[in-house]
Design a protein around this motif. Structure first.
Motif, short mmCIF file in Angstrom:
data_model
loop_
_atom_site.label_atom_id
_atom_site.label_comp_id
_atom_site.label_asym_id
_atom_site.label_seq_id
_atom_site.Cartn_x
_atom_site.Cartn_y
_atom_site.Cartn_z
N TYR A 89 7.86 -19.10 6.98
CA TYR A 89 8.69 -19.53 5.86
C TYR A 89 8.97 -21.04 5.91
O TYR A 89 9.19 -21.67 4.88
N GLU A 115 14.52 -14.60 0.75
CA GLU A 115 14.03 -13.79 1.87
C GLU A 115 12.95 -14.56 2.63
O GLU A 115 11.98 -15.04 2.04
N ARG A 116 13.10 -14.66 3.92
CA ARG A 116 12.12 -15.38 4.73
C ARG A 116 10.83 -14.57 4.89
O ARG A 116 9.75 -15.13 5.00
N GLN A 117 10.95 -13.25 4.90
CA GLN A 117 9.78 -12.39 5.03
C GLN A 117 9.13 -12.22 3.66
O GLN A 117 9.77 -11.80 2.71
N PRO A 118 7.84 -12.54 3.52
CA PRO A 118 7.20 -12.47 2.20
C PRO A 118 6.94 -11.04 1.75
O PRO A 118 6.77 -10.13 2.57
N GLN A 126 2.02 -17.32 -1.76
CA GLN A 126 2.81 -16.35 -1.03
C GLN A 126 4.02 -15.99 -1.90
O GLN A 126 4.56 -16.85 -2.59
N HIS A 128 7.88 -14.42 -2.31
CA HIS A 128 9.15 -14.15 -1.62
C HIS A 128 10.19 -13.66 -2.61
O HIS A 128 10.25 -14.14 -3.75
#
Length: 450
Positions: A89, A115-118, A126, A128
């Motif tokens: 991220y 959100e850091r997790q994609p 990417q 998010h």
């Protein structure tokens, strides 16, 4: 000038580094051939996947342009996946800050949470999830760092790389390299311009509004938070449209949902500036409120009304097993240089022979294999390639947009075998497309999504 020097130095370094990476991967492939490995389509596909972003897109271009490339390469690149290992991220945040942290605003001003997790990661972008300060849930499609530099560099050295490809893969004919590269460049630039994708979404929404369609929805674009490299859209919640059990939580009749999807897409072919050319299971969703969500408008196609009517005539003729009419409509698509040079009767005979072989081998009609299985995806690709091959032998050359449209139609056909096995695309009363009486006129299809 001094202000721009650090950026210029960084750009130059990135270009040089990319050229070095490309030469390294190409050199390894050449070494594999020198050691005795067969220089075939599989090797080229593996090389392209190692080279990344640009070459993955070129591989997908090859897969979707069967009239231009040899069949073995089209088949090999059907599996050229555009799923990549997610970036940290921290890198995505750099892009977000450069694009949106402007005019005195910070990312914290723009978003309450990111959100850091994609949710997903592909070669170009990417995705998010995020939340605005007013509570709106959104998704951010963020272009990966240096993607544009990588693509421009790759396309710039592509002429040189093709010399190596010609040496390693003699069956790949790049005699007309300039127009091919121009077409690839146009397609890639369109996919990396999120402002253009936002316009595709707005065009589709305008079409929905004009046609009075309330059954289908596309994400809302947040213009103030959208740039060429960042696309901010409303987040849609729902279930996959290949999961009938999950769908029944939000609809009474999955088959009617399929009909509504088809009616909307068919109508968009003539009533919208472009048609969605990538409606696979991941880009269709039944929302929790019962509406249908069309997602990801990065790949769209355009087809002349005359060509569309001929295409529908061909499909109707196929449904009726009328190969003479199928041949006539293929010729009517304005895809031949000299119509009189095509032997319509011979074309009809070849089409009948081809379809008889396909029907004899088509186990998927009764096998009950789930739609997203590799077997049915391969069958779909084979059918499209067979149609293109027959056309080629008779001087009919299909442009990429027709290949996109045909593949989408075949995809819908297989989609229905899982979701609505009792439905026929061309004879079911719930599906409204150009009928036989309309094929000679310029009328648009009737939208029926009540």
């Amino acid at each position: 000038m001094k202000i721009h020097r650090p950026h210029l130095l960084k750009h130059t370094f990135n270009v040089v580094n990319r050229v070095r990476q490309t030469a390294s991967v190409a050199g390894l492939s050449a070494f594999r051939v020198a050691k005795g490995e067969k220089p075939d389509a599989r090797l080229l596909k593996e090389t392209f996947e190692q080279l990344g972003t640009t070459y993955i897109k070129i591989g997908q271009f090859i897969a979707s342009t069967p009239s231009l490339f040899p069949r073995e390469y089209v088949e090999a690149f059907q599996d050229c996946l555009d799923q990549t290992t997610p970036l940290s991220y921290d890198y995505i945040q750099q892009v977000l800050e450069s694009e949106l942290a402007v005019d005195g605003h910070t990312l914290e001003d723009r978003f309450a949470h990111i959100e850091r997790q994609p949710l997903a990661s592909a070669s170009i972008a990417q995705v998010h999830a995020a939340r605005l300060h007013n509570g709106d849930e959104v998704v951010l499609k963020v272009q990966k760092p240096e993607v544009e530099t990588i693509m421009q560099t790759d396309l710039g050295v592509l002429h040189g790389v093709t010399k190596l490809v010609e040496l390693l893969m003699p069956s790949m004919k790049f005699a007309s390299i300039a127009p091919i590269i121009d077409e690839i460049r146009l397609r890639m630039l369109a996919e990396t311009d999120f402002i253009a994708e936002a316009q595709n979404i707005r065009d589709f929404q305008q079409f929905l509004s004009v046609s009075g369609n309330t059954r289908v929805v596309a994400p809302q674009v947040y213009d103030a938070l959208t740039t060429k490299r960042v696309l901010t859209m409303s987040r849609l919640h729902g279930v996959s449209m290949i999961d009938e059990t999950a769908m029944r939580q939000y609809c009474a009749d999955p088959a009617q949902v399929m009909a509504d999807t088809l009616n909307t897409w068919f109508a968009s072919l003539l009533m919208c500036n472009s048609f969605h050319a990538d409606l696979h299971a991941g880009n269709l969703m039944l929302l929790t409120d019962g509406r249908i969500g069309f997602l990801d408008f990065g790949i769209v196609g355009k087809l002349k009304a005359e060509s569309w009517r001929a295409c529908m005539g061909m499909m109707q003729a196929l449904q009726d097993n009328d190969y003479q009419a199928m041949a006539k409509n293929m010729i009517d698509m304005e895809m031949t240089n000299e119509r009189h040079q095509v032997d319509e009767a011979a074309l009809a005979t070849d089409l009948q022979r081809m379809m008889s072989a396909i029907m004899a081998e088509d186990k998927a009609f009764t096998s009950g294999v789930p739609f997203n299985s590799k077997e049915q995806a391969d069958e779909l690709n084979q059918m499209m390639l067979d149609i293109v091959d027959v056309g080629k032998r008779h001087g009919i050359h299909f442009p990429r947009d027709f290949a996109l449209l045909t593949k989408q139609l075949l995809y819908f056909d297989r989609f229905m075998r899982t979701l609505a096995p009792d439905m026929d695309m061309f004879s079911d009363q719930r599906v409204q497309i150009l009928g036989k009486s309309d094929l000679a006129s310029s009328s648009t299809p009737v939208l029926n999504v009540s």
